[in-house]
Motif scaffolding. Structure first.
Motif, short mmCIF file in Angstrom:
data_model
loop_
_atom_site.label_atom_id
_atom_site.label_comp_id
_atom_site.label_asym_id
_atom_site.label_seq_id
_atom_site.Cartn_x
_atom_site.Cartn_y
_atom_site.Cartn_z
N GLU A 192 10.55 -7.65 -3.63
CA GLU A 192 10.77 -6.89 -2.41
C GLU A 192 12.26 -6.85 -2.08
OE1 GLU A 192 8.41 -5.21 -0.86
OE2 GLU A 192 6.92 -5.94 -2.27
N ALA A 251 5.08 2.82 0.63
CA ALA A 251 3.94 1.94 0.38
C ALA A 251 2.87 2.63 -0.44
CB ALA A 251 3.36 1.47 1.72
N GLY A 255 3.70 0.34 -3.16
CA GLY A 255 3.17 -0.87 -2.55
C GLY A 255 4.23 -1.68 -1.83
N ALA A 256 5.24 -0.99 -1.31
CA ALA A 256 6.36 -1.68 -0.64
C ALA A 256 6.51 -1.15 0.77
CB ALA A 256 7.65 -1.49 -1.40
N THR A 257 7.18 -1.90 1.58
CA THR A 257 7.47 -1.49 2.96
C THR A 257 8.97 -1.45 3.13
OG1 THR A 257 5.50 -2.57 3.77
CG2 THR A 257 7.16 -2.01 5.40
#
Length: 258
Positions: A192, A251, A255-257
């Motif tokens: 991340e 996302a 699959g990330a913020t």
């Protein structure tokens, strides 16, 4: 006179309502209001949206599209064409530059792949085994290729303020998401980042080409994404960043913020 509510215009044009609202706020698509506050678009809205979508497919910035719309409203096609021609010439030059970068990157990957394909020395990795050195290009560190035309330098990142709007319709958006998921399934690790995510892939030439092509296609419709590929002799890193307002799309794909 034909008028459209926002849902009707979205259905007629195939442009999501969220994008229609953004275009209004950006001064590209005027809308009136009913006494109860609902948006109402004029009969020329469909044709105007077609022009905007066409300009977006050419890679034009919103400021350039806004200028073109002002020229178009004068009603002289020759004037619109005269303004579009130099803009398209600029995009051709940018595209040719990107193609040259991708070819250079592919050649570098091919060389690394050849170096790593020879039999490995006995024992553990060391300075001369080839895993951490791959000739002059890799001796100095990772070989980066910038896939974002908006990211000019670490100090200049206009992608952070780019409009969070996608020009793909629902069907194409679903297909694009599937394309990303197929490639992301090949990632061996992830990290991340403050603005997104770093994905780690095997140092594979074909995979690098697919990632680069898909990243370039993604930016053509979503300029708010920033992509960077880094090659090391043992891995391929894809960094994806986006402004906070694009956290949902980031996302959905990675699959990330943000």
């Amino acid at each position: 006179m034909t008028t459209y509510r926002i849902s009707q215009l979205a259905a007629r044009s195939g442009v999501p309502a969220t994008t229609l609202r953004f275009y209004e706020e950006a001064g590209l698509l005027p809308a009136d209001r009913t006494p109860s506050g609902y948006r109402v678009y004029g009969e020329d809205a469909v044709e105007r949206l077609a022009f905007i979508s066409s300009a977006k497919l050419l890679g034009l910035a919103l400021e350039e599209i806004r200028e073109l719309l002002a020229v178009r409203e004068e009603g002289v096609c020759a004037s619109v064409r005269a303004r579009i021609l130099p803009l398209v010439a600029d995009r051709i030059a940018e595209t040719d530059g990107r193609i040259a970068e991708l070819r250079g990157f592919s050649m570098h990957l091919t060389g690394v792949h050849a170096d790593l394909s020879v039999p490995a020395p006995a024992g553990a990795c060391g300075p001369d085994c080839g895993c951490t050195t791959g000739g002059p290009a890799t001796a100095a560190g990772p070989a980066p290729i910038m896939l974002s035309p908006t990211r000019l330098s670490p100090e200049s990142e206009p992608w952070r303020n780019a409009p969070v709007a996608c020009t793909l319709d629902a069907a194409k958006l679903g297909k694009r998401t599937e394309q990303w998921q197929r490639l992301i399934d090949e990632a061996k690790g992830r990290e991340e980042l403050p603005d997104g995510v770093r994905l780690v892939f095997p140092a594979d030439t074909d995979l690098a080409g697919k990632l680069a092509a898909l990243a370039a296609a993604e930016q053509a419709c979503c300029a708010f994404f920033d992509f960077t590929l880094h090659l090391t002799p043992t891995a391929l890193h894809l960094e994806v960043r986006a402004p906070e307002s694009a956290a949902g799309r980031l996302a959905d794909l990675f699959g990330a913020t943000a």
